[in-house]
Design a protein around this motif. Structure first.
Motif, short mmCIF file in Angstrom:
data_model
loop_
_atom_site.label_atom_id
_atom_site.label_comp_id
_atom_site.label_asym_id
_atom_site.label_seq_id
_atom_site.Cartn_x
_atom_site.Cartn_y
_atom_site.Cartn_z
N TRP A 1 0.69 7.62 -5.99
CA TRP A 1 -0.33 8.67 -5.92
C TRP A 1 0.32 10.02 -5.67
CZ3 TRP A 1 -1.64 11.87 -1.80
CH2 TRP A 1 -2.79 12.65 -1.97
N LYS B 1 1.65 2.13 -3.44
CA LYS B 1 0.51 2.79 -4.07
C LYS B 1 0.44 4.26 -3.63
CE LYS B 1 -2.28 -1.44 -4.23
NZ LYS B 1 -3.54 -2.09 -3.76
N LEU B 2 0.69 4.50 -2.34
CA LEU B 2 0.72 5.88 -1.84
C LEU B 2 1.79 6.68 -2.54
CD1 LEU B 2 0.06 8.16 0.21
CD2 LEU B 2 1.66 7.04 1.79
N PRO C 1 -5.62 10.58 1.73
CA PRO C 1 -6.68 10.15 0.79
C PRO C 1 -6.13 9.70 -0.56
CG PRO C 1 -6.55 12.53 0.82
CD PRO C 1 -5.54 12.05 1.85
N TYR C 2 -5.23 8.74 -0.54
CA TYR C 2 -4.63 8.26 -1.79
C TYR C 2 -5.53 7.24 -2.44
CZ TYR C 2 -3.34 3.79 0.34
OH TYR C 2 -3.37 2.55 0.93
N HIS C 3 -5.27 6.95 -3.67
CA HIS C 3 -5.98 5.89 -4.37
C HIS C 3 -4.99 5.18 -5.29
CE1 HIS C 3 -6.00 8.38 -8.02
NE2 HIS C 3 -6.40 9.38 -7.25
N ASP C 4 -5.38 4.01 -5.75
CA ASP C 4 -4.51 3.21 -6.60
C ASP C 4 -4.36 3.88 -7.96
OD1 ASP C 4 -2.92 1.24 -7.56
OD2 ASP C 4 -4.43 -0.35 -7.48
N VAL C 5 -3.13 4.10 -8.37
CA VAL C 5 -2.83 4.68 -9.68
C VAL C 5 -2.44 3.55 -10.62
CG1 VAL C 5 -1.35 6.25 -10.97
CG2 VAL C 5 -2.09 6.86 -8.66
N ASP D 1 -4.06 5.37 6.39
CA ASP D 1 -5.45 5.75 6.61
C ASP D 1 -5.64 7.27 6.62
OD1 ASP D 1 -6.28 3.14 6.75
OD2 ASP D 1 -6.24 3.04 8.94
N GLU E 1 0.82 -1.21 0.00
CA GLU E 1 0.00 0.00 0.00
C GLU E 1 0.86 1.26 0.00
OE1 GLU E 1 -3.38 0.33 -0.30
OE2 GLU E 1 -3.24 -1.81 -0.76
N GLU F 1 -0.03 12.89 -8.46
CA GLU F 1 -0.84 14.05 -8.07
C GLU F 1 0.00 15.29 -7.77
OE1 GLU F 1 -4.17 14.37 -7.92
OE2 GLU F 1 -4.42 12.36 -8.73
#
Length: 267
Positions: free
Chosen positions: A31, A27-28, A229-233, A226, A24, A35
């Motif tokens: 992101w 993934k962060l 507010p990241y999401h999978d790119v 947590d 994770e 971004e």
């Protein structure tokens, strides 16, 4: 009052969850990069509280060009004449970067305060300016997370003793670290006062219980994930190209180059 001994998390449980959390974190990272976000994570706490080992687990699978560690040495003579926060500002992230501070500007509220490395006036000025400084960072859309690693006196002393007998970790001990044993209560009072002045709504402190390092690492990483507010790119689609046919290249004779001796063959 004696603290209840914390049970060590089983290794298999720990390693399975750590790998999931580290996935994770990748993934962060992606992101943040895509971004153009800026993330600052501050690691503070007593000596031997587990900050360094947690930072290693956080960065283990991350791209060092995106996520870097800022562990500043003691200030130079020139830096001592600057605005206190100035040398830390140089290490803040640009767009698409993550910076992990292995200790930070809070040195002034901890070791400098307790050991007398700053004046009372400098300390009071820090307590007034720090919340303003951090609000400025947050207003500029920097994601700021602050973690205090809390360790009991008995566990700290045990870890110090293990380091004394460990040739690969003895470098982690310094006279300053050992002095913290004798000044335990002074550091406790300094920490309490620091939290009163700098635990602000824009950048709150999060305390990590770290008598069990495995639990501390998992808890800290899970909380960090947590809180953002990241999401999978989706990664770019890559295909391994076919190796083209040989054009006649021949490797030079091995005796024309100097090779590292095969130490492993003698084991």
């Amino acid at each position: 009052m004696v603290d209840k001994q914390v049970e060590t998390l089983p290794r298999k449980v720990y390693e399975k969850e750590l790998l999931r959390l580290q996935t994770e974190l990748v993934k962060l990272q992606e992101w943040v990069r895509m971004e153009g976000a800026r993330l600052v994570v501050i690691f503070e706490g007593r000596d031997a509280a587990g900050k360094g080992s947690t930072i290693k687990r956080v960065t283990e699978h991350l791209n060092p060009r995106v996520a870097r560690i800022a562990a500043l040495p003691k200030p130079t003579e020139r830096e001592r004449t600057q605005w206190y926060f100035q040398r830390y500002v140089e290490h803040l992230p640009a767009a698409g970067e993550i910076v992990l501070f292995d200790r930070s500007w809070y040195n002034r509220a901890g070791v400098e305060r307790v050991m007398g490395f700053c004046t009372k006036e400098e300390y009071q000025l820090f307590l007034r300016q720090c919340p303003i400084f951090e609000r400025m960072l947050v207003e500029d859309r920097i994601l700021l997370r602050k973690y205090w690693f809390s360790v009991s006196d008995a566990v700290q002393e045990e870890r110090f003793r293990r380091r004394l007998d460990d040739p690969v970790r003895r470098w982690k001990l310094s006279p300053m670290d050992l002095e913290s044993v004798a000044r335990w209560e002074a550091y406790s009072r300094a920490k309490d006062e620091m939290l009163v002045h700098t635990d602000i709504s824009e950048a709150p402190w999060y305390v990590v219980e770290s008598d069990d390092k495995r639990r501390a690492r998992l808890n800290m990483i899970a909380h960090l994930l947590d809180s953002v507010p990241y999401h999978d790119v989706p990664p770019p689609v890559l295909e391994l190209p076919h190796r083209p046919p040989s054009t006649g290249y021949q490797r030079p004779p091995r005796d024309l180059q100097t090779y590292v001796p095969d130490h492993a063959a003698n084991l």
